[in-house]
Design a protein around this motif. Structure first.
Motif, PDB file in Angstrom:
ATOM      1  N   GLU A   2       0.715  -1.261   0.048  1.00  0.00           N
ATOM      2  CA  GLU A   2      -0.033   0.011  -0.055  1.00  0.00           C
ATOM      3  C   GLU A   2       0.800   1.224  -0.074  1.00  0.00           C
ATOM      4  OE1 GLU A   2      -4.205   1.249   0.009  1.00  0.00           O
ATOM      5  OE2 GLU A   2      -3.437  -0.969   0.311  1.00  0.00           O
ATOM      6  N   ASN A   3       0.611   2.261  -1.051  1.00  0.00           N
ATOM      7  CA  ASN A   3       1.216   3.182  -0.993  1.00  0.00           C
ATOM      8  C   ASN A   3       2.787   3.359  -1.266  1.00  0.00           C
ATOM      9  OD1 ASN A   3      -1.150   4.934  -0.422  1.00  0.00           O
ATOM     10  ND2 ASN A   3      -0.764   4.404   1.816  1.00  0.00           N
ATOM     11  N   GLU A  14       6.020   3.869  -3.478  1.00  0.00           N
ATOM     12  CA  GLU A  14       6.364   4.608  -4.823  1.00  0.00           C
ATOM     13  C   GLU A  14       7.449   3.627  -5.446  1.00  0.00           C
ATOM     14  OE1 GLU A  14       8.361   8.708  -6.515  1.00  0.00           O
ATOM     15  OE2 GLU A  14       8.193   8.467  -4.081  1.00  0.00           O
ATOM     16  N   LYS A  45      -3.800  -1.254  -4.716  1.00  0.00           N
ATOM     17  CA  LYS A  45      -2.921  -0.844  -3.457  1.00  0.00           C
ATOM     18  C   LYS A  45      -2.505   0.262  -3.312  1.00  0.00           C
ATOM     19  CE  LYS A  45      -0.983  -5.669  -3.030  1.00  0.00           C
ATOM     20  NZ  LYS A  45       0.326  -6.253  -2.775  1.00  0.00           N
ATOM     21  N   SER A  46      -3.249   1.206  -4.123  1.00  0.00           N
ATOM     22  CA  SER A  46      -2.707   2.765  -4.187  1.00  0.00           C
ATOM     23  C   SER A  46      -1.191   3.044  -4.299  1.00  0.00           C
ATOM     24  CB  SER A  46      -3.303   3.407  -2.911  1.00  0.00           C
ATOM     25  OG  SER A  46      -4.596   3.325  -2.757  1.00  0.00           O
ATOM     26  N   ASP A  61      -7.055   4.638 -18.131  1.00  0.00           N
ATOM     27  CA  ASP A  61      -8.095   5.262 -17.334  1.00  0.00           C
ATOM     28  C   ASP A  61      -9.265   6.056 -18.195  1.00  0.00           C
ATOM     29  OD1 ASP A  61      -6.874   4.751 -14.978  1.00  0.00           O
ATOM     30  OD2 ASP A  61      -5.531   6.752 -15.198  1.00  0.00           O
ATOM     31  N   LYS A 115       2.267   4.456  -5.693  1.00  0.00           N
ATOM     32  CA  LYS A 115       2.472   5.937  -6.537  1.00  0.00           C
ATOM     33  C   LYS A 115       3.348   5.468  -7.584  1.00  0.00           C
ATOM     34  CE  LYS A 115       1.811   8.518  -2.201  1.00  0.00           C
ATOM     35  NZ  LYS A 115       1.701   7.352  -1.285  1.00  0.00           N
ATOM     36  N   LYS A 144      -2.167   0.633  -9.122  1.00  0.00           N
ATOM     37  CA  LYS A 144      -2.692   1.823  -8.788  1.00  0.00           C
ATOM     38  C   LYS A 144      -3.786   1.677  -8.046  1.00  0.00           C
ATOM     39  CE  LYS A 144      -2.663   5.146 -11.478  1.00  0.00           C
ATOM     40  NZ  LYS A 144      -2.649   5.975 -12.948  1.00  0.00           N
ATOM     41  N   VAL A 145      -4.763   0.955  -8.231  1.00  0.00           N
ATOM     42  CA  VAL A 145      -6.261   0.878  -7.930  1.00  0.00           C
ATOM     43  C   VAL A 145      -6.312   0.044  -6.672  1.00  0.00           C
ATOM     44  CG1 VAL A 145      -8.468   0.282  -8.268  1.00  0.00           C
ATOM     45  CG2 VAL A 145      -7.141   1.251 -10.071  1.00  0.00           C
TER      46      VAL A 145
END
Length: 183
Positions: free
Chosen positions: A97-98, A100, A127-128, A161, A130, A124-125
């Motif tokens: 998660e998050n 980069e 585990k969010s 997207d 970056k 990106k969706v």
């Protein structure tokens, strides 16, 4: 930041990789240039069994030893759909998660760049993550002085997207996602 890259068994030529901002680095192993430019905390190198035994891996590991943590990631050759799913699964277990991340597809083999693109979109969706960039050292576009342009493929990910937002609008009349992309 994490760098996810690939290494094969080809005999790579020593060239000068060049970012659009003019930074350059001479090497035959593109991940080395990325570490020099971006200073990731960790590098994950996807390797088939043959690549793990090859001089390319030994050389890269030695060159990065005092610059970053360098981890081998064992993957199959990708000769079946099951093996491709296994490789895809390696992405999802490495990234949290998050995180980069930079994805490098320069030395990736066959269909692996497509898997990277799809994994990046998914992560990106899910585990969010970056996504800093998806990079490609375009060896085939080198000039007479052995300068190789580095292409940032990340904008192509945004096409997914746009496709999803357009589908949502066509199916439901909801233009909110399209409006967000336009802003």
């Amino acid at each position: 930041m994490k760098l996810i890259t690939f290494l094969g068994t080809q005999s790579y030529e020593n060239v000068i990789y060049r970012l659009p901002d003019g930074r350059e680095h001479e090497t035959h192993l593109f991940p080395e240039a990325l570490v020099e430019w971006y200073r990731p905390a960790e590098v994950f190198v996807f390797l088939t069994p043959e690549a793990r035994e090859h001089i390319n891996w030994k050389t890269l590991r030695a060159r990065l030893a005092d610059k970053t943590e360098c981890h081998p990631v064992d993957i199959p050759k990708g000769q079946s759909e099951d093996e491709l799913w296994t490789i895809f699964g390696r992405f999802t277990t490495l990234l949290h998660e998050n995180d980069e991340v930079i994805f490098d597809v320069t030395h990736a083999f066959r269909s692996l760049p497509i898997l990277v693109l799809l994994a990046a979109a998914y992560l990106k969706v899910a585990k969010s993550i970056k996504l800093n960039s998806i990079l490609y050292g375009a060896y085939e576009a080198r000039d007479e002085s052995r300068r190789v342009p580095v292409f940032d493929l990340t904008p192509f990910l945004s096409l997914l997207d746009w496709a999803v937002a357009t589908a949502r609008f066509v199916e439901t009349g909801d233009a909110e996602s399209l409006a967000e992309l336009l802003h």
